[in-house]
Design an enzyme around this catalytic site. Structure first.
Site, PDB file in Angstrom:
ATOM      1  N   SER A 146      68.586  56.301  30.018  1.00  0.00           N
ATOM      2  CA  SER A 146      68.990  55.089  30.293  1.00  0.00           C
ATOM      3  C   SER A 146      69.838  54.518  31.179  1.00  0.00           C
ATOM      4  O   SER A 146      70.309  53.425  31.198  1.00  0.00           O
ATOM      5  CB  SER A 146      69.965  54.926  28.451  1.00  0.00           C
ATOM      6  OG  SER A 146      70.706  55.286  28.385  1.00  0.00           O
ATOM      7  N   CYS A 147      70.307  55.518  31.889  1.00  0.00           N
ATOM      8  CA  CYS A 147      71.365  54.904  33.041  1.00  0.00           C
ATOM      9  C   CYS A 147      71.073  55.184  34.412  1.00  0.00           C
ATOM     10  O   CYS A 147      70.966  54.633  34.994  1.00  0.00           O
ATOM     11  CB  CYS A 147      72.591  55.652  33.049  1.00  0.00           C
ATOM     12  SG  CYS A 147      73.779  54.796  31.144  1.00  0.00           S
ATOM     13  N   PHE A 148      70.833  56.166  35.223  1.00  0.00           N
ATOM     14  CA  PHE A 148      70.250  56.628  36.335  1.00  0.00           C
ATOM     15  C   PHE A 148      69.917  55.970  36.912  1.00  0.00           C
ATOM     16  O   PHE A 148      69.929  54.864  37.980  1.00  0.00           O
ATOM     17  CB  PHE A 148      70.232  58.398  36.439  1.00  0.00           C
ATOM     18  CG  PHE A 148      71.421  59.314  36.290  1.00  0.00           C
ATOM     19  CD1 PHE A 148      72.390  58.304  35.613  1.00  0.00           C
ATOM     20  CD2 PHE A 148      71.146  60.828  35.774  1.00  0.00           C
ATOM     21  CE1 PHE A 148      73.783  59.747  35.676  1.00  0.00           C
ATOM     22  CE2 PHE A 148      72.280  61.277  36.029  1.00  0.00           C
ATOM     23  CZ  PHE A 148      73.211  60.868  35.785  1.00  0.00           C
TER      24      PHE A 148
ATOM     25  N   ASP B 100      70.316  52.113  37.218  1.00  0.00           N
ATOM     26  CA  ASP B 100      72.204  51.578  37.898  1.00  0.00           C
ATOM     27  C   ASP B 100      71.491  52.554  39.435  1.00  0.00           C
ATOM     28  O   ASP B 100      71.943  51.682  40.064  1.00  0.00           O
ATOM     29  CB  ASP B 100      73.085  53.050  37.246  1.00  0.00           C
ATOM     30  CG  ASP B 100      73.376  52.359  36.082  1.00  0.00           C
ATOM     31  OD1 ASP B 100      73.211  52.036  36.019  1.00  0.00           O
ATOM     32  OD2 ASP B 100      74.205  53.013  35.287  1.00  0.00           O
TER      33      ASP B 100
END
Ligand SMILES: NC(=O)c1ccc[n+]([C@@H]2O[C@H](COP(=O)([O-])OP(=O)(O)OC[C@H]3O[C@@H](n4cnc5c(N)ncnc54)[C@H](O)[C@@H]3O)[C@@H](O)[C@H]2O)c1
Length: 337
Positions: A262-264, A267
């Site tokens: 859900s992040c890399f 982002d």
């Protein structure tokens, strides 16, 4: 201290439960009534090791969840932990940050004591100062003498979230005024970790740069792994030797299918868009994404070379975390063991 937390997802719920464990009193505000109810009845809406036990210990005692913002004026600090998903162009969608800031500001109208609004969501550098601060001050009708602003990014990993929150490598606290930063720092009393005090924008950038660095290590390892495959060399042996150099560290050096979660991806994309917006061409970050996008097909090609046509074949995937299963394509039967 009394803490309000806006957003009861991964970061909001884990922060709530861990701050409760550190002895604080938590007012969790979650827009989704079913999630709030589940939290109050101590049945966690997500799986994290140790969460159920801690929720049973604190729910209804020093942790209460609700859908309204009325508890904010009695709190000392409010954390913003809402989502910042990607827009179709890769930049961060800040609409949930905007709407949470508005609601916090409105709730602060009749509050006369000093309060600290802290952004924990991952936001593009400049967001706390240029978006959150003006909205909260405008909606509350208050000045900076009454409301402090802090940016305190979260570095937890899904699956190890409680362990990571309670044993952080560092605690980053970006603030405009020392008083607000000191109050947020005091919430972490009891945890042993170096504290990094910076400006609001530096704290936001630390989070993006950290995720970009980790993603870069993964793409680098995949590139080396792809070269190793052609050379007939075992890439795991290679990276074992590489990671023993203390300047490199052994973490995030495994080659495989690439990074996801859900992040890399969101982002790194948001950082690329941000760099472009300020006139930089982030060639390294673009390559990190390009390698990552090609990597899954390499796995498919490898399989096809080893076992032939994949149509009608039964494949088994090992997913170590429930969110990985949620993001898998259809046509999969799920076996849990
Ligand atoms: N998940 C991670 O591993 C992780 C780690 C570090 C940082 N982050 C960052 O933290 C932020 C939150 O991530 P997450 O994974 O917890 O997201 P999430 O989607 O799991 O949770 C966000 C929650 O906020 C709620 N919400 C949205 N708007 C609201 C509002 N106005 N008022 C109250 N509740 C509202 C949603 O219903 C949802 O439950 C993101 O910026 C993310 O990039 C996530």
């Amino acid at each position: 201290m009394r803490i309000s937390i806006v957003g009861g997802g991964y970061v909001g719920l884990i922060s709530s439960i861990c701050f409760a464990e550190l002895g604080h009193c938590i007012n969790l505000i979650e827009i989704d009534g079913r999630k709030a109810e589940a939290i109050n009845s101590a049945s966690p809406p997500i799986y994290e090791k140790g969460l159920e036990e801690l929720l049973s210990k604190h729910a209804g005692r020093n942790l209460t969840a609700s859908t309204n913002y009325s508890g904010i004026p009695e709190s000392d600090v409010t954390f913003i932990c809402v989502g910042t998903p990607p827009k179709s162009d890769g930049s961060a969608n800040l609409s949930m940050i905007e709407s949470a800031s508005k609601s916090i500001g409105l709730a602060m109208r009749d509050c006369d004591r000093y309060h600290v609004v802290t952004v924990k969501s991952t936001v593009p550098p400049g967001t706390t100062h240029n978006l959150v601060m003006p909205i909260v001050l405008n909606e509350s009708g208050k000045g900076k003498d009454k409301i402090g602003f802090v940016m305190n990014p979260e570095f937890l990993r899904e699956g190890l979230a409680i362990q990571d929150f309670m044993n952080p490598d560092r605690i980053v606290i970006g603030s405009e005024d020392i008083r607000g930063g000191d109050i947020v720092q005091s919430l972490y009393y009891g945890l042993e970790a170096p504290i990094v005090r910076t400006s609001l924008t530096a704290a936001e950038t630390i989070k993006y740069a950290s995720n970009a660095m980790l993603a870069t290590k993964i793409s680098f390892s995949n590139e080396i792994g792809n070269i190793c495959k052609k050379l007939g060399v075992d890439t795991y042996d290679v990276m074992l030797g590489v990671g023993m150099d203390h300047r490199i560290s052994p973490h995030f050096l495994n080659s495989g299918v690439g990074f996801g979660g859900s992040c890399f991806p969101k982002d790194v994309s948001a950082l690329i868009r941000l760099a472009e917006a300020v006139g930089e061409d982030p060639i390294l970050l673009k390559s990190v994404v390009e390698i990552n996008e090609k990597q899954p097909m390499r796995m498919v090609n490898l399989l096809q070379r080893r076992i032939g046509d994949l149509r009608e074949r039964k494949l088994q995937f090992l997913a170590w975390h429930s969110r990985m299963i949620q993001t898998m394509p259809g046509n999969l039967e799920l076996y849990r063991s």
